[in-house]
Design an enzyme around this catalytic site. Structure first.
Site, PDB file in Angstrom:
ATOM      1  N   HIS A   1      17.218   2.094 -31.617  1.00 48.54           N
ATOM      2  CA  HIS A   1      18.653   2.306 -31.855  1.00 48.54           C
ATOM      3  C   HIS A   1      19.111   3.689 -31.374  1.00 48.54           C
ATOM      4  O   HIS A   1      19.965   4.331 -31.993  1.00 48.54           O
ATOM      5  CB  HIS A   1      19.013   2.150 -33.339  1.00 48.54           C
ATOM      6  CG  HIS A   1      18.746   0.776 -33.890  1.00 48.54           C
ATOM      7  ND1 HIS A   1      19.725  -0.185 -33.955  1.00 48.54           N
ATOM      8  CD2 HIS A   1      17.625   0.201 -34.377  1.00 48.54           C
ATOM      9  CE1 HIS A   1      19.202  -1.292 -34.483  1.00 48.54           C
ATOM     10  NE2 HIS A   1      17.925  -1.084 -34.736  1.00 48.54           N
TER      11      HIS A   1
ATOM     12  N   ASN B   1      22.099  -5.440 -38.930  1.00 50.84           N
ATOM     13  CA  ASN B   1      22.272  -5.776 -37.518  1.00 50.84           C
ATOM     14  C   ASN B   1      23.422  -6.769 -37.365  1.00 50.84           C
ATOM     15  O   ASN B   1      23.968  -7.241 -38.362  1.00 50.84           O
ATOM     16  CB  ASN B   1      20.990  -6.404 -36.962  1.00 50.84           C
ATOM     17  CG  ASN B   1      19.905  -5.373 -36.669  1.00 50.84           C
ATOM     18  OD1 ASN B   1      20.185  -4.181 -36.526  1.00 50.84           O
ATOM     19  ND2 ASN B   1      18.676  -5.834 -36.573  1.00 50.84           N
TER      20      ASN B   1
HETATM   21 FE1  HDD Z   1      15.216  -0.203 -38.266  1.00 51.63          FE
HETATM   22  C1  HDD Z   1      16.765   2.565 -37.090  1.00 51.63           C
HETATM   23  C2  HDD Z   1      18.251  -1.857 -38.399  1.00 51.63           C
HETATM   24  C3  HDD Z   1      13.612  -3.096 -39.282  1.00 51.63           C
HETATM   25  C4  HDD Z   1      12.293   1.463 -38.414  1.00 51.63           C
HETATM   26  N1  HDD Z   1      17.121   0.254 -37.814  1.00 51.63           N
HETATM   27  C5  HDD Z   1      17.566   1.461 -37.343  1.00 51.63           C
HETATM   28  C6  HDD Z   1      18.979   1.415 -37.159  1.00 51.63           C
HETATM   29  C7  HDD Z   1      19.399   0.173 -37.524  1.00 51.63           C
HETATM   30  C8  HDD Z   1      18.230  -0.559 -37.939  1.00 51.63           C
HETATM   31  C9  HDD Z   1      20.806  -0.367 -37.491  1.00 51.63           C
HETATM   32  C10 HDD Z   1      19.830   2.553 -36.623  1.00 51.63           C
HETATM   33  C11 HDD Z   1      20.360   3.405 -37.722  1.00 51.63           C
HETATM   34  C12 HDD Z   1      21.266   4.455 -37.151  1.00 51.63           C
HETATM   35  O1  HDD Z   1      22.325   4.076 -36.626  1.00 51.63           O
HETATM   36  O2  HDD Z   1      20.904   5.627 -37.216  1.00 51.63           O
HETATM   37  N2  HDD Z   1      15.797  -2.112 -38.660  1.00 51.63           N
HETATM   38  C13 HDD Z   1      17.096  -2.550 -38.771  1.00 51.63           C
HETATM   39  C14 HDD Z   1      17.109  -3.863 -39.341  1.00 51.63           C
HETATM   40  C15 HDD Z   1      15.811  -4.216 -39.582  1.00 51.63           C
HETATM   41  C16 HDD Z   1      14.987  -3.111 -39.167  1.00 51.63           C
HETATM   42  C17 HDD Z   1      18.365  -4.668 -39.629  1.00 51.63           C
HETATM   43  C18 HDD Z   1      15.266  -5.470 -40.189  1.00 51.63           C
HETATM   44  C19 HDD Z   1      15.930  -6.262 -40.969  1.00 51.63           C
HETATM   45  N3  HDD Z   1      13.309  -0.731 -38.721  1.00 51.63           N
HETATM   46  C20 HDD Z   1      12.860  -1.960 -39.136  1.00 51.63           C
HETATM   47  C21 HDD Z   1      11.445  -1.877 -39.465  1.00 51.63           C
HETATM   48  C22 HDD Z   1      11.070  -0.576 -39.231  1.00 51.63           C
HETATM   49  C23 HDD Z   1      12.244   0.122 -38.765  1.00 51.63           C
HETATM   50  C24 HDD Z   1      10.605  -3.021 -39.984  1.00 51.63           C
HETATM   51  C25 HDD Z   1       9.729   0.084 -39.398  1.00 51.63           C
HETATM   52  C26 HDD Z   1       8.744  -0.378 -40.081  1.00 51.63           C
HETATM   53  N4  HDD Z   1      14.612   1.664 -37.763  1.00 51.63           N
HETATM   54  C27 HDD Z   1      13.374   2.148 -37.948  1.00 51.63           C
HETATM   55  C28 HDD Z   1      13.245   3.619 -37.626  1.00 51.63           C
HETATM   56  C29 HDD Z   1      14.718   3.991 -37.247  1.00 51.63           C
HETATM   57  C30 HDD Z   1      15.435   2.661 -37.343  1.00 51.63           C
HETATM   58  C31 HDD Z   1      12.183   3.964 -36.667  1.00 51.63           C
HETATM   59  C32 HDD Z   1      14.917   4.735 -35.937  1.00 51.63           C
HETATM   60  C33 HDD Z   1      15.882   5.835 -36.246  1.00 51.63           C
HETATM   61  C34 HDD Z   1      16.035   5.821 -37.672  1.00 51.63           C
HETATM   62  O3  HDD Z   1      15.269   4.836 -38.211  1.00 51.63           O
HETATM   63  O4  HDD Z   1      16.728   6.567 -38.332  1.00 51.63           O
HETATM   64  O5  HDD Z   1      12.800   4.317 -38.724  1.00 51.63           O
END
Ligand code: HDD
Length: 713
Positions: free
Chosen positions: A78, A151
């Site tokens: 993202h 999402n």
């Molecule tokens: Fe995630 C960012 C949505 C599963 C690890 N995720 C991130 C963002 C969104 C989502 C919208 C951007 C937030 C922003 O605008 O700063 N992610 C989801 C959804 C998931 C999901 C809807 C499942 C239902 N995500 C998911 C899993 C993991 C992550 C299973 C790790 C085990 N996601 C992350 C992250 C991020 C992230 C690496 C990257 C930047 C942040 O968190 O702040 O930790």
């Protein structure tokens, strides 16, 4: 922005708080970071004007040092996104389900900050990638910050957070050559998808038009996981959260997406920004699907499985509030880049479930902020500060911004009178829902998660013909970009488990056959020896032939607000017909843009000058929703001289958009490939604006799609 459009209600506790940190440089002298006034920022300090630069030059060092460290690591997923401020308003109390202030107090306006994003691409990648879109909402509630990090699709690719790094490593550019950027159409992704069939449901959504939205403002949002609502009596209900856009759910075609990526790769970012600046505030309704605890096992799927949706025909979505985005950020980096969303941020009245994907997320987001923002004090960055007071015993670390008073930083203490003190549940203290768990410690997956095929099949069956054609084209494009025959063949076999007709059409397009079987073991998502048969649906308790709400053909088609209309003009265009059309379109809040052979101004047949919004050399038809060509002999004569105007029309027609022409405007049509299709129902020659408006609100005339393929573009 005109005074009329200045957000009247764009202030909130959060905006006021942010204003305390904002810095205004108007009428101020340039200083160093120490406040020293600067009198030369153009020349370094040298030994003579041609001499070597001196180490003494603290002004040079400060300027360059700061510049050298301007970048922080982009989000691992993202990375590309845009955000806006706004508010959430409860329209209906759900006190019977939740004690959260945000869900019980209809008089509140809770400030929100919402960030939309793509998933796979880097920070500078195109907005129009075929991808899931992030829909992350930070609610600054009076009881603390609640983040709903969702999402634009109601399900996720995988069932367990343990697989997230595998999923992301497969879709990101391949590690040897860092190709392709912001695209899933490559071997490593399909190698993974074809072996981890739990991905198929989210995958088919991405292959559908949902993967290429027309605008962030025209997407649904979903919390995805099943959460819990807890009421004042401590009773729990399961809940899924839905955002429903006021403008309906609309998409572009893949051909447009590819071309928009070149013409304006900031298309969604610009669209969100412009809509808010012009006072057309994006709006969504918040809906909930509530399931009683006693009904947890009445479905054919597990409520804890994030690859499954609850069909709205089974559990209707109850609308309880609305969200309006009415203010753009002041500074992209300070707000949009530094905002940190954490699914672990909740408030009393809302709680987690044991969804294994959600459980893993509770760790990942806090952890990633450390490498991204560099300090456990990231919650002190203005955009991340709650609007409630914060009193903690955590101390120090990089960039501590607060100056905590007193002698103690531990609990219990007597030296500070026991402060900060604990709150009872009745006083707003958070208490985790007391769920009974009686189980063996086990590394495994529940049998109730095993059906990987019935919901992707339900989704595909629920689409209408034009949507299915887009899905077939998307699979064909993506697999067509893969190099390994074995991966493509495996994918065809897997797609056939969803729908045989879909698989056969894709196979035809890529010049292959759907195999009857494939090499085993083939499904490694659960165990090395798992097979596809293990993931076929069991006997259904509640079988749905179709879920009509999943089709975009059943979305709203009642507005043309903020739709972009290109008006093709040159000197001498007919003012009367233009004026009538302009009035009618602007009354419906459409945005009119004059596209002319050159920039600057054009003069109409009544001698008035009109500002040109875009010279034809700087724009493309894919950036517009509809086209209008007013008459005027001289004007049309000039337009006919440039083939790009003809291309403009042909292309808009091929993308099934509404087109209207008046008077001599028809001659431009006659010079294009559209001349043979004048019976088309979204093509208007000397017609009333009303019918043109109706056709624009219908988004596209999909009935045209067969002839559209014959138009040269
Ligand atoms: Fe995630 C960012 C949505 C599963 C690890 N995720 C991130 C963002 C969104 C989502 C919208 C951007 C937030 C922003 O605008 O700063 N992610 C989801 C959804 C998931 C999901 C809807 C499942 C239902 N995500 C998911 C899993 C993991 C992550 C299973 C790790 C085990 N996601 C992350 C992250 C991020 C992230 C690496 C990257 C930047 C942040 O968190 O702040 O930790």
């Amino acid at each position: 922005m005109s005074e009329k459009n200045k957000p009247k209600n764009a202030t909130s506790d959060k905006i006021e708080q942010l204003e305390n940190y904002s810095v205004d440089y108007t009428d101020k002298p340039l200083t160093t970071r120490q406040g020293l006034k600067v009198n030369d920022t153009n020349n370094s300090l040298k030994a003579g004007v041609r001499g070597a630069t001196l180490l003494e030059d603290f002004l040079l060092r400060e300027k360059i040092h700061s510049f050298d460290h301007e970048r922080i690591p982009e989000r691992i997923v993202h990375a590309r996104g845009s955000a806006a401020h706004g508010y959430f308003e409860l329209t209906k109390s759900i006190e019977k389900y939740s004690k959260a202030g945000i869900f019980t107090d209809t008089s509140r306006k809770t400030p929100v900050f919402v960030r939309f994003s793509t998933v796979a691409g880097s920070k500078g990648s195109t907005d129009l990638a075929r991808d899931v879109r992030g829909f992350a909402v930070k609610f600054y509630t009076q009881e603390g910050t609640w983040d709903l990090v969702g999402n634009n699709m109601p399900i996720f690719f995988i069932q367990d957070a343990m697989k997230f790094p595998d999923l992301i490593h497969s879709v990101k550019p391949e590690p040897n050559n860092e190709i392709p950027q912001a695209a899933s159409a490559h071997d490593t992704f399909y190698d993974f998808v074809s072996r981890a069939t739990e991905t198929l449901h989210n995958h088919i959504w991405v292959m559908s038009d949902r993967g290429i939205p027309r605008s962030y403002r025209m997407m649904e949002g979903f919390g995805i996981h099943t959460f819990r609502l807890i009421n004042a009596k401590g009773e729990a209900h399961y809940v899924k959260f839905h955002w429903k856009p006021k403008l309906g759910v609309h998409s572009v075609t893949w051909d447009e997406a590819v071309k928009i990526s070149g013409a304006d790769s900031d298309f969604h970012r610009r669209d969100l920004w412009d809509a808010i600046e012009s006072g057309n505030y994006p709006e969504w309704e918040l809906g909930i699907q509530v399931v009683a605890e006693a009904d947890e096992h009445k479905f054919d799927f597990d409520l804890l499985d994030p690859t499954k949706l609850i069909p709205e025909e089974m559990v209707p979505v109850e609308i309880i509030g609305r969200m309006v985005l009415n203010k753009n950020p002041e500074n992209f980096f300070a707000e949009t880049e530094q905002v940190a969303f954490l699914p672990g941020n909740i408030v009393p009245g809302i709680d987690f479930t044991n969804d294994p994907l959600l459980q893993g997320r509770l760790f990942s987001y806090r952890d990633t902020q450390l490498s991204r923002l560099g300090s456990p004090n990231f919650h002190q960055i203005p955009i991340n500060r709650p609007v409630t007071d914060v009193h903690v015993n955590q101390r120090d670390g990089h960039m501590q911004m607060d100056v905590p008073k007193g002698q103690t930083a531990y609990f219990p203490n007597a030296l500070s009178g026991g402060c900060p003190y604990l709150s009872k549940v009745a006083e707003g203290g958070f208490e985790s829902y007391q769920e009974r768990i009686d189980a063996k410690k086990i590394r495994g997956r529940s049998e109730s998660f095993s059906d990987h095929f019935s919901q992707p099949a339900l989704f595909y069956r629920s689409l209408v013909d034009w949507e299915k054609e887009h899905v077939i084209a998307a699979y064909s494009f993506e697999l067509g970009k893969c190099n390994h025959e074995e991966i493509k063949s495996r994918m065809l076999y897997i797609i056939a488990q969803i729908d045989t007709d879909l698989a056969e059409k894709v196979a035809d397009n890529i010049g292959m056959k759907v195999p009857n079987d494939i090499e085993r073991p083939m499904n490694q998502s659960i165990g090395a020896d798992a097979v596809v048969e293990d993931h076929q649906p069991g006997e259904k308790k509640m079988y749905l032939e179709k879920s009509p709400v999943l089709s975009q053909s059943n979305t709203k088609f009642d507005t043309i607000s903020t739709r972009q209309i290109a008006v093709l003009v040159a000197d001498g265009f007919h003012m009367k017909s233009f004026e009538a059309m302009q009035k009618a379109l602007e009354k419906e809040q459409a945005v009119i843009k004059l596209v002319a052979p050159h920039g600057g101004k054009v003069t109409c047949d009544e001698g008035m000058e009109h500002k040109v919004d875009a010279a034809i050399s700087t724009t493309e038809s894919v950036l517009f929703d509809a086209i209008y060509v007013p008459g005027g002999e001289k004007s049309i004569g000039k337009l006919k001289e440039q083939s790009k105007f003809i291309k403009f029309l042909n292309e808009a027609f091929s993308h099934c958009k509404a087109i209207a022409v008046d008077g001599e405007g028809e001659e431009l049509l006659d010079a294009s490939a559209i001349k043979d299709y004048k019976e088309d129902k979204a093509l208007f020659i000397n017609a009333e604006p009303k019918s043109f408006i109706k056709a624009i609100s219908n988004h596209r005339n999909w009935e045209r799609r067969k002839v559209a393929q014959k138009i040269p573009v």
